[in-house]
Motif scaffolding. Structure first.
Motif, PDB file in Angstrom:
ATOM      1  N   ARG A  37       0.846  -1.207   0.000  1.00  0.00           N
ATOM      2  CA  ARG A  37       0.000   0.000   0.000  1.00  0.00           C
ATOM      3  C   ARG A  37       0.876   1.249   0.000  1.00  0.00           C
ATOM      4  NH1 ARG A  37      -3.018  -2.453   4.189  1.00  0.00           N
ATOM      5  NH2 ARG A  37      -2.159  -0.916   5.621  1.00  0.00           N
ATOM      6  N   ARG A  43       1.018   4.096  -2.904  1.00  0.00           N
ATOM      7  CA  ARG A  43       0.837   5.532  -2.634  1.00  0.00           C
ATOM      8  C   ARG A  43       2.011   6.322  -3.203  1.00  0.00           C
ATOM      9  NH1 ARG A  43      -0.911   3.840   2.390  1.00  0.00           N
ATOM     10  NH2 ARG A  43       1.113   4.325   3.313  1.00  0.00           N
ATOM     11  N   LYS A 101       1.606   6.573  -6.963  1.00  0.00           N
ATOM     12  CA  LYS A 101       0.535   7.516  -7.301  1.00  0.00           C
ATOM     13  C   LYS A 101       0.995   8.962  -7.145  1.00  0.00           C
ATOM     14  CE  LYS A 101      -3.471   4.641  -6.292  1.00  0.00           C
ATOM     15  NZ  LYS A 101      -4.655   4.467  -5.447  1.00  0.00           N
ATOM     16  N   LYS A 102       1.722   9.233  -6.074  1.00  0.00           N
ATOM     17  CA  LYS A 102       2.226  10.589  -5.852  1.00  0.00           C
ATOM     18  C   LYS A 102       3.210  10.978  -6.952  1.00  0.00           C
ATOM     19  CE  LYS A 102       4.185  13.470  -2.423  1.00  0.00           C
ATOM     20  NZ  LYS A 102       4.717  14.272  -1.779  1.00  0.00           N
TER      21      LYS A 102
END
Length: 120
Positions: free
Chosen positions: A7, A11, A14-15
């Motif tokens: 996870r 993240r 995605k950032k």
């Protein structure tokens, strides 16, 4: 649900996708002379990008794992829908004028797109 480490890595991806892809979209929008409402990084397993009827762009965060010429192709493809809604010859001429290696990008996605769909 993904384990904590996966996870966290998702993240991070995605950032980074937002940091890299959104400024590129802004530059191409300016070059094309179009304005979009907003950009969202999406989590689709079926689309690399889309353009809504409200001029919102949705771009898949997994594109961050693709070569830059592929990212540029997807960005321009979606932005071009703000000019030409359908995949007409005019549409493809506009995309090709902005992304000279469009055919190479399409081929790369066809041959390697599945690799981008893995969770990490």
């Amino acid at each position: 649900m993904l384990p904590f480490g996966r996870r966290a890595l998702r993240r991070w991806f995605k950032k980074r996708a937002a940091e890299k892809i959104i400024p590129r979209a802004e530059r191409f929008a300016q070059s094309l002379g179009v304005k979009y409402n907003q950009i969202q990084m999406t989590d689709s397993k079926f689309r690399w990008g889309s353009c809504s009827t409200k001029d919102n762009l949705n771009l898949n965060w997994r594109l961050i794992k693709a070569p830059v010429f592929v990212i540029d192709y997807i960005i321009v493809h979606e932005l071009t829908h703000l000019i030409e809604g359908n995949h007409t010859p005019r549409f493809w001429n506009i995309v090709h004028a902005q992304v000279a290696n469009m055919d190479k990008a399409k081929k790369w996605l066809k041959e390697n797109g599945q690799l981008l769909l893995s969770d990490l």
